[in-house]
Design a protein around this motif. Structure first.
Motif, PDB file in Angstrom:
ATOM      1  N   ALA A 187       0.825  -1.210   0.000  1.00 59.32           N
ATOM      2  CA  ALA A 187       0.000   0.000   0.000  1.00 59.32           C
ATOM      3  C   ALA A 187       0.859   1.259   0.000  1.00 59.32           C
ATOM      4  O   ALA A 187       0.533   2.249  -0.669  1.00 59.32           O
ATOM      5  N   PHE A 188       1.946   1.233   0.746  1.00 55.80           N
ATOM      6  CA  PHE A 188       2.862   2.380   0.751  1.00 55.80           C
ATOM      7  C   PHE A 188       3.452   2.610  -0.634  1.00 55.80           C
ATOM      8  O   PHE A 188       3.651   3.748  -1.059  1.00 55.80           O
ATOM      9  N   GLU A 189       3.751   1.521  -1.339  1.00 58.04           N
ATOM     10  CA  GLU A 189       4.269   1.677  -2.710  1.00 58.04           C
ATOM     11  C   GLU A 189       3.237   2.358  -3.611  1.00 58.04           C
ATOM     12  O   GLU A 189       3.608   3.140  -4.499  1.00 58.04           O
ATOM     13  N   ASP A 190       1.954   2.068  -3.397  1.00 55.02           N
ATOM     14  CA  ASP A 190       0.906   2.770  -4.163  1.00 55.02           C
ATOM     15  C   ASP A 190       1.040   4.280  -3.999  1.00 55.02           C
ATOM     16  O   ASP A 190       0.946   5.046  -4.966  1.00 55.02           O
ATOM     17  N   CYS A 191       1.203   4.704  -2.752  1.00 55.70           N
ATOM     18  CA  CYS A 191       1.278   6.146  -2.464  1.00 55.70           C
ATOM     19  C   CYS A 191       2.470   6.790  -3.162  1.00 55.70           C
ATOM     20  O   CYS A 191       2.354   7.880  -3.749  1.00 55.70           O
ATOM     21  N   ILE A 192       3.610   6.109  -3.094  1.00 49.89           N
ATOM     22  CA  ILE A 192       4.814   6.636  -3.743  1.00 49.89           C
ATOM     23  C   ILE A 192       4.619   6.700  -5.247  1.00 49.89           C
ATOM     24  O   ILE A 192       5.049   7.657  -5.912  1.00 49.89           O
ATOM     25  N   GLU A 193       3.935   5.710  -5.810  1.00 49.68           N
ATOM     26  CA  GLU A 193       3.712   5.701  -7.262  1.00 49.68           C
ATOM     27  C   GLU A 193       2.785   6.835  -7.678  1.00 49.68           C
ATOM     28  O   GLU A 193       3.003   7.487  -8.719  1.00 49.68           O
ATOM     29  N   ILE A 194       1.732   7.096  -6.914  1.00 48.13           N
ATOM     30  CA  ILE A 194       0.840   8.222  -7.233  1.00 48.13           C
ATOM     31  C   ILE A 194       1.623   9.529  -7.224  1.00 48.13           C
ATOM     32  O   ILE A 194       1.492  10.364  -8.133  1.00 48.13           O
ATOM     33  N   ASP A 195       2.452   9.702  -6.220  1.00 41.90           N
ATOM     34  CA  ASP A 195       3.271  10.918  -6.130  1.00 41.90           C
ATOM     35  C   ASP A 195       4.208  11.032  -7.323  1.00 41.90           C
ATOM     36  O   ASP A 195       4.365  12.109  -7.915  1.00 41.90           O
ATOM     37  N   ARG A 196       4.820   9.923  -7.701  1.00 38.51           N
ATOM     38  CA  ARG A 196       5.743   9.919  -8.849  1.00 38.51           C
ATOM     39  C   ARG A 196       5.001  10.248 -10.143  1.00 38.51           C
ATOM     40  O   ARG A 196       5.500  11.016 -10.988  1.00 38.51           O
ATOM     41  N   CYS A 197       3.814   9.676 -10.311  1.00 29.25           N
ATOM     42  CA  CYS A 197       3.046   9.914 -11.537  1.00 29.25           C
ATOM     43  C   CYS A 197       2.582  11.367 -11.636  1.00 29.25           C
ATOM     44  O   CYS A 197       2.490  11.926 -12.744  1.00 29.25           O
ATOM     45  N   LEU A 198       2.293  11.996 -10.506  1.00 37.11           N
ATOM     46  CA  LEU A 198       1.965  13.426 -10.539  1.00 37.11           C
ATOM     47  C   LEU A 198       3.149  14.238 -11.024  1.00 37.11           C
ATOM     48  O   LEU A 198       2.986  15.207 -11.784  1.00 37.11           O
ATOM     49  N   ASP A 199       4.342  13.868 -10.624  1.00 38.31           N
ATOM     50  CA  ASP A 199       5.548  14.536 -11.129  1.00 38.31           C
ATOM     51  C   ASP A 199       5.649  14.385 -12.640  1.00 38.31           C
ATOM     52  O   ASP A 199       5.887  15.355 -13.368  1.00 38.31           O
ATOM     53  N   GLU A 200       5.474  13.142 -13.098  1.00 36.73           N
ATOM     54  CA  GLU A 200       5.702  12.847 -14.518  1.00 36.73           C
ATOM     55  C   GLU A 200       4.649  13.465 -15.430  1.00 36.73           C
ATOM     56  O   GLU A 200       4.909  13.689 -16.608  1.00 36.73           O
ATOM     57  N   THR A 201       3.458  13.719 -14.899  1.00 34.73           N
ATOM     58  CA  THR A 201       2.380  14.279 -15.726  1.00 34.73           C
ATOM     59  C   THR A 201       2.152  15.761 -15.466  1.00 34.73           C
ATOM     60  O   THR A 201       1.159  16.325 -15.927  1.00 34.73           O
ATOM     61  N   GLY A 202       3.054  16.376 -14.728  1.00 38.89           N
ATOM     62  CA  GLY A 202       2.901  17.799 -14.449  1.00 38.89           C
ATOM     63  C   GLY A 202       1.688  18.110 -13.594  1.00 38.89           C
ATOM     64  O   GLY A 202       1.116  19.201 -13.693  1.00 38.89           O
ATOM     65  N   GLY A 203       1.259  17.171 -12.764  1.00 42.38           N
ATOM     66  CA  GLY A 203       0.130  17.412 -11.879  1.00 42.38           C
ATOM     67  C   GLY A 203      -1.222  17.157 -12.510  1.00 42.38           C
ATOM     68  O   GLY A 203      -2.249  17.509 -11.921  1.00 42.38           O
ATOM     69  N   ASP A 204      -1.254  16.524 -13.688  1.00 38.23           N
ATOM     70  CA  ASP A 204      -2.523  16.186 -14.339  1.00 38.23           C
ATOM     71  C   ASP A 204      -3.076  14.935 -13.652  1.00 38.23           C
ATOM     72  O   ASP A 204      -2.610  13.821 -13.879  1.00 38.23           O
ATOM     73  N   TRP A 205      -4.109  15.118 -12.831  1.00 36.61           N
ATOM     74  CA  TRP A 205      -4.605  14.023 -12.006  1.00 36.61           C
ATOM     75  C   TRP A 205      -5.131  12.862 -12.833  1.00 36.61           C
ATOM     76  O   TRP A 205      -4.853  11.691 -12.524  1.00 36.61           O
ATOM     77  N   ALA A 206      -5.905  13.123 -13.844  1.00 36.20           N
ATOM     78  CA  ALA A 206      -6.488  12.040 -14.637  1.00 36.20           C
ATOM     79  C   ALA A 206      -5.392  11.203 -15.288  1.00 36.20           C
ATOM     80  O   ALA A 206      -5.427   9.964 -15.255  1.00 36.20           O
ATOM     81  N   ARG A 207      -4.414  11.860 -15.888  1.00 37.78           N
ATOM     82  CA  ARG A 207      -3.309  11.117 -16.518  1.00 37.78           C
ATOM     83  C   ARG A 207      -2.464  10.408 -15.470  1.00 37.78           C
ATOM     84  O   ARG A 207      -2.032   9.261 -15.665  1.00 37.78           O
ATOM     85  N   ALA A 208      -2.219  11.075 -14.361  1.00 36.74           N
ATOM     86  CA  ALA A 208      -1.375  10.493 -13.322  1.00 36.74           C
ATOM     87  C   ALA A 208      -2.013   9.228 -12.746  1.00 36.74           C
ATOM     88  O   ALA A 208      -1.329   8.208 -12.548  1.00 36.74           O
ATOM     89  N   LEU A 209      -3.308   9.268 -12.477  1.00 36.71           N
ATOM     90  CA  LEU A 209      -3.960   8.117 -11.875  1.00 36.71           C
ATOM     91  C   LEU A 209      -4.097   6.965 -12.864  1.00 36.71           C
ATOM     92  O   LEU A 209      -4.016   5.789 -12.482  1.00 36.71           O
ATOM     93  N   ALA A 210      -4.301   7.273 -14.138  1.00 40.45           N
ATOM     94  CA  ALA A 210      -4.322   6.206 -15.151  1.00 40.45           C
ATOM     95  C   ALA A 210      -2.957   5.535 -15.240  1.00 40.45           C
ATOM     96  O   ALA A 210      -2.856   4.295 -15.345  1.00 40.45           O
TER      97      ALA A 210
END
Length: 441
Positions: A316-339
């Motif tokens: 579960a902790f890895e999920d959180c880190i991945e969400i944070d990483r994806c927000l970085d990679e998508t410039g904060g675009d939530w829909a793209r980051a969560l996909a």
């Protein structure tokens, strides 16, 4: 649906102030994102933990790496006790210690779920932009309207809804996913306690203790107060079969004779502590995008697993880190980051779910056999001789951050190479023997 790391004006809701919800709130708060965390329970720092519901956690490399991201690794380790191996208590035999790593130096860490949740709550509460709201039961999410649905209050607006509300997630049910299965084991669990003895530990505190009994088992993990939390994993019907104090004490004296006398509150614990379910959740998609909000599942809400590899919180902790990483990679675009988060994590959580189920069979049955012990000794010898080239599944899961989904293929490759090497050595030996025979002729 975009937003920058300074917040983007979105209303972000996290459902569940458990381990994953708190860690994610801290990560998002540190990005400058305002977050409201809804929790149905009263504040556990005030109300205390539910009786018999702790299931001590085994924090290992993945969980520690995640906690490092928010500066909590050392605090967690100070609240934990290292366990360098399993102490197996076979029926009718002497206990034997089985180290987790080939060199005997690596350990998983026993920590109270309650304590870990407490200091994650403290950290979330101290993070600017994070609001914790207790006693707020969320009944679902409305992605079209962009709202969090509450039991005793009007819906509250949210453009991002992140559900960490556990295996029986109300948010997951409300999203009506295309695939949503909860597979229950026939086994259930109940917690007991071994208190300190003469001011010290009644059992070796450097081990996770296992009493394997074929179709069932008991385990015990050490606590900082020198007690042990024991957990019975029995077929559900077996719990109801012990109806009187005499039946309880007689059963434990017969089946767990080396520990039964160390549990003065055995009958009270057994009669009063609840029986809990063991469930594997497999669902998809984890992300639902509507006109008003994007909603996503994480932790047990997305992929609850049985606890037999000690990876639930770590995963579960890895999920959180991945969400944070994806927000970085998508410039904060939530829909793209969560996909992107779902694409990266789904295969990994499926893989650890299967490995956890397999490890249950290993713990309750295989670990007590001589053949298993011999195989583990041979495996550790290979790890020492082929350092870095041959690594056991247990070490890859517990002592690395290799994606779970890559581990089965890594093990297969190792075994194929090892098998090829053995066959090659055998062929070379046979050729050498033939040449020597010809020379003698």
């Amino acid at each position: 649906m975009t937003g920058d790391t300074a917040g983007g004006g979105e209303r972000v809701a996290i459902v569940g102030a458990g381990l994953a919800g708190c860690l994610l709130a801290v990560l998002l708060g540190r990005r400058g994102i305002a977050v409201t965390v809804y929790e149905r329970r009263p504040d556990p720092r005030v109300a205390g933990a539910e009786r018999g519901r702790s299931i001590n956690l085994a924090i290992s490399a993945r969980g520690l790496a995640a906690l490092e991201q928010v500066g909590l690794r050392e605090r967690a380790l100070k609240q934990a006790l290292p366990m360098h191996g399993r102490m197996v208590h076979p029926a009718g035999g002497a206990p034997n210690f089985q180290p987790y790593s080939a060199d005997g130096t690596r350990a998983i860490n026993s920590i109270s779920r309650t304590e870990l949740n407490r200091f994650l709550l403290d950290t979330a509460e101290a993070t600017p932009g994070v609001e914790l709201r207790f006693g707020e039961r969320v009944t679902g999410a409305d992605a079209e309207a962009g709202a969090v649905l509450l039991e005793d209050a009007a819906p509250e607006p949210a453009s991002v809804i992140l559900a960490g509300d556990g295996a029986f997630s109300a948010v997951r049910r409300s999203l009506r996913l295309e695939h949503d299965d909860a597979d229950f084991l026939e086994h259930a669990y109940k917690e007991l306690t071994v208190p300190p003895r003469d001011g010290g530990f009644a059992l070796d505190p450097d081990a996770l203790h296992i009493w394997p009994r074929g179709t069932s088992m008991m385990i015990a993990l050490p606590n900082l107060d020198r007690s042990f939390t024991c957990t019975l994993f029995w077929p559900r019907g077996d719990f109801a079969a012990l109806r009187t104090p005499g039946e309880i004490t007689a059963y434990f004296a017969e089946h767990y004779p080396d520990v039964a006398g160390l549990m003065p509150d055995l009958v009270d614990d057994y009669e009063r502590n609840p029986v809990g379910s063991l469930v594997t959740v497999r669902c998809e998609p984890w992300v639902r995008r509507g006109a008003g909000a994007v909603a996503a599942l994480l932790g047990d809400a997305a992929h609850a697993i049985v606890p037999f590899f000690g990876q639930g919180a770590n995963c579960a902790f890895e999920d959180c880190i991945e969400i944070d990483r994806c927000l970085d990679e998508t410039g904060g675009d939530w829909a793209r980051a969560l996909a992107l988060y779902q694409d990266r994590r789904k295969a990994n959580t499926d893989a650890i779910a299967e490995m956890a189920l397999d490890n249950f069979v290993e713990m309750r049955d295989r670990v007590s056999s001589r053949a298993y012990r011999a195989a583990r000794a041979a495996q550790h010898a290979l790890e020492r001789r082929l350092a870095g080239r041959y690594v056991s599944r247990y070490e890859l899961v517990s002592f690395s951050t290799m994606p779970y989904a890559r581990i089965p293929a890594r093990i297969r490759r190792q075994n194929l190479l090892l098998g090829g090497a053995v066959l090659g050595a055998a062929a070379a030996a046979a050729l050498s023997a033939r040449a020597a025979l010809r020379a003698r002729r």
